[in-house]
Design a protein around this motif. Structure first.
Motif, PDB file in Angstrom:
ATOM      1  N   PRO A 171       0.827  -1.212   0.000  1.00 31.78           N
ATOM      2  CA  PRO A 171       0.000   0.000   0.000  1.00 31.78           C
ATOM      3  C   PRO A 171       0.860   1.261   0.000  1.00 31.78           C
ATOM      4  N   ALA A 172       0.513   2.189  -0.884  1.00 29.97           N
ATOM      5  CA  ALA A 172       1.226   3.469  -0.948  1.00 29.97           C
ATOM      6  C   ALA A 172       0.326   4.486  -1.633  1.00 29.97           C
ATOM      7  N   ASP A 173       0.332   5.716  -1.132  1.00 29.53           N
ATOM      8  CA  ASP A 173      -0.497   6.775  -1.705  1.00 29.53           C
ATOM      9  C   ASP A 173      -1.967   6.382  -1.774  1.00 29.53           C
ATOM     10  N   ASP A 174      -2.451   5.749  -0.692  1.00 28.19           N
ATOM     11  CA  ASP A 174      -3.864   5.356  -0.590  1.00 28.19           C
ATOM     12  C   ASP A 174      -4.291   4.360  -1.670  1.00 28.19           C
ATOM     13  N   GLU A 175      -3.349   3.665  -2.255  1.00 24.63           N
ATOM     14  CA  GLU A 175      -3.678   2.622  -3.213  1.00 24.63           C
ATOM     15  C   GLU A 175      -2.636   1.510  -3.111  1.00 24.63           C
ATOM     16  N   ASP A 176      -3.009   0.328  -3.559  1.00 26.66           N
ATOM     17  CA  ASP A 176      -2.096  -0.803  -3.514  1.00 26.66           C
ATOM     18  C   ASP A 176      -1.391  -0.971  -4.851  1.00 26.66           C
ATOM     19  N   TRP A 177      -0.115  -1.308  -4.788  1.00 25.60           N
ATOM     20  CA  TRP A 177       0.583  -1.725  -5.995  1.00 25.60           C
ATOM     21  C   TRP A 177       1.150  -3.102  -5.734  1.00 25.60           C
ATOM     22  N   THR A 178       1.365  -3.851  -6.773  1.00 21.54           N
ATOM     23  CA  THR A 178       1.706  -5.252  -6.620  1.00 21.54           C
ATOM     24  C   THR A 178       3.047  -5.583  -7.258  1.00 21.54           C
ATOM     25  N   VAL A 179       3.697  -6.576  -6.651  1.00 19.34           N
ATOM     26  CA  VAL A 179       4.960  -7.086  -7.167  1.00 19.34           C
ATOM     27  C   VAL A 179       4.787  -8.585  -7.397  1.00 19.34           C
ATOM     28  N   LEU A 180       5.098  -9.039  -8.595  1.00 21.16           N
ATOM     29  CA  LEU A 180       5.023 -10.459  -8.925  1.00 21.16           C
ATOM     30  C   LEU A 180       6.434 -11.032  -8.888  1.00 21.16           C
ATOM     31  N   VAL A 181       6.613 -12.091  -8.078  1.00 13.77           N
ATOM     32  CA  VAL A 181       7.944 -12.652  -7.830  1.00 13.77           C
ATOM     33  C   VAL A 181       7.918 -14.151  -8.070  1.00 13.77           C
ATOM     34  N   ASP A 182       9.006 -14.680  -8.651  1.00 11.22           N
ATOM     35  CA  ASP A 182       9.086 -16.128  -8.856  1.00 11.22           C
ATOM     36  C   ASP A 182       9.794 -16.798  -7.692  1.00 11.22           C
ATOM     37  N   GLU A 183       9.960 -18.127  -7.765  1.00  9.04           N
ATOM     38  CA  GLU A 183      10.502 -18.874  -6.633  1.00  9.04           C
ATOM     39  C   GLU A 183      11.963 -18.543  -6.341  1.00  9.04           C
ATOM     40  N   ASN A 184      12.672 -17.966  -7.313  1.00  8.87           N
ATOM     41  CA  ASN A 184      14.052 -17.558  -7.101  1.00  8.87           C
ATOM     42  C   ASN A 184      14.156 -16.107  -6.641  1.00  8.87           C
ATOM     43  N   VAL A 185      13.019 -15.532  -6.265  1.00  7.74           N
ATOM     44  CA  VAL A 185      12.903 -14.176  -5.736  1.00  7.74           C
ATOM     45  C   VAL A 185      13.281 -13.136  -6.787  1.00  7.74           C
ATOM     46  N   ASP A 186      13.075 -13.466  -8.054  1.00  2.00           N
ATOM     47  CA  ASP A 186      13.264 -12.492  -9.130  1.00  2.00           C
ATOM     48  C   ASP A 186      11.931 -11.805  -9.398  1.00  2.00           C
TER      49      ASP A 186
END
Length: 293
Positions: A272-287
């Motif tokens: 959550p940032a600036d009253d909205e959510d942003w997302t991060v998609l990560v694989d099993e190797n944390v990339d």
């Protein structure tokens, strides 16, 4: 929550024992420790006379013997006088940090900070058995715990202890994320490891060292907070982890990622940032595969 676990068997235990016995044996004398301390605190190399004067030795013969034991290992003689070698610097750093001492406590004290889980304030910080611990009484949870040198705990003010603990923990996790063990500098691997969860973090990042057998577990958010692209995006949205401790952010300590796919593993973390959510998609190797903000 973060922690170090060195409980695995070490394939090089015999070698470590042999080298450790020799190294610690060299330092197992008060006069030798005085020599190292004198050189470590001097602004420039010391002459023999100055070095002898700064010790408590009253017999030059015995003093010379102990100085010889340190020569070419921890101490070197130059045209300017006696000085520490790099191994001597490491030895004095270890002694200053007091990391080899048993126990050590600092009572829990309230600090001007909030809990990333329940948003209550203030939270508490304390120190037990080599670890700094931040906890919230309101939701009865440990927000984080991690290694911290006892020497610094004794000397730092409460405010400085909070800042040093928060920044050191993040930097150690960042170094591990870069593939370098923060304890011995050997190669470190990382992977999202389902099934090794503790309490709130159901998909922690697991770091394993090939050298000292250290193991680290850290929430995905804390790991990502050190990535330049992520930290820059956070800063643009008014989140500066140089100014606010990471445990004040639920996504950094408590928010577990959501599994988007299992084969291969892909997870999504909402920030959550600036009253909205942003997302991060990560694989099993944390990339990081995608960053949507």
């Amino acid at each position: 929550m973060t922690r170090r676990d060195s409980g695995r068997s070490d394939p090089d235990a015999d070698t470590i024992s042999e080298v450790g016995h020799e190294s610690f044996g060299t330092l197992a004398n008060g006069t030798r420790l005085e020599i190292l301390d004198a050189l470590a605190t001097a602004d420039s190399p010391l002459s023999y006379a100055d070095l002898f004067e700064r010790s408590s030795a009253d017999d030059r013969g015995r003093f010379n013997y102990h100085l010889r034991q340190l020569r070419d290992g921890h101490v070197r003689k130059t045209d300017q006088g006696y000085d520490l070698t790099q191994s001597g610097v490491w030895a004095t750093n270890i002694l200053t940090a007091s990391v080899l001492q048993q126990g050590g406590e600092r009572p829990f004290r309230e600090i001007d900070s909030t809990c990333g889980n329940c948003a209550s304030s203030p939270v508490e910080i304390g120190y037990r058995d080599g670890e700094g611990i931040v906890r919230c009484r309101e939701c009865d949870r440990w927000l984080t715990r991690f290694d911290f040198p006892p020497g610094a705990v004794r000397n730092l003010s409460l405010e400085d202890f909070v800042e040093a603990f928060a920044q050191r923990t993040r930097r150690y996790i960042g170094l591990a994320d870069a593939g370098v063990c923060p304890f011995c500098s050997h190669r470190m691997t990382s992977v999202l490891r389902p099934g090794s969860a503790t309490r709130s973090d159901s998909l922690p990042v697991a770091f394993d060292c090939s050298g000292c057998s250290a193991e680290l577990r850290a929430p995905l958010g804390l790991v990502l907070s050190n990535r330049p692209r992520i930290s820059a995006t956070l800063f643009e949205r008014g989140i500066d982890l140089e100014e606010t401790p990471f445990w004040e952010h639920g996504w950094c300590t408590f928010s577990a990622p959501t599994v988007s796919r299992t084969d291969p593993l892909l997870v999504t973390l909402e920030i959550p940032a600036d009253d909205e959510d942003w997302t991060v998609l990560v694989d099993e190797n944390v990339d990081v595969r995608e960053l949507n903000c």
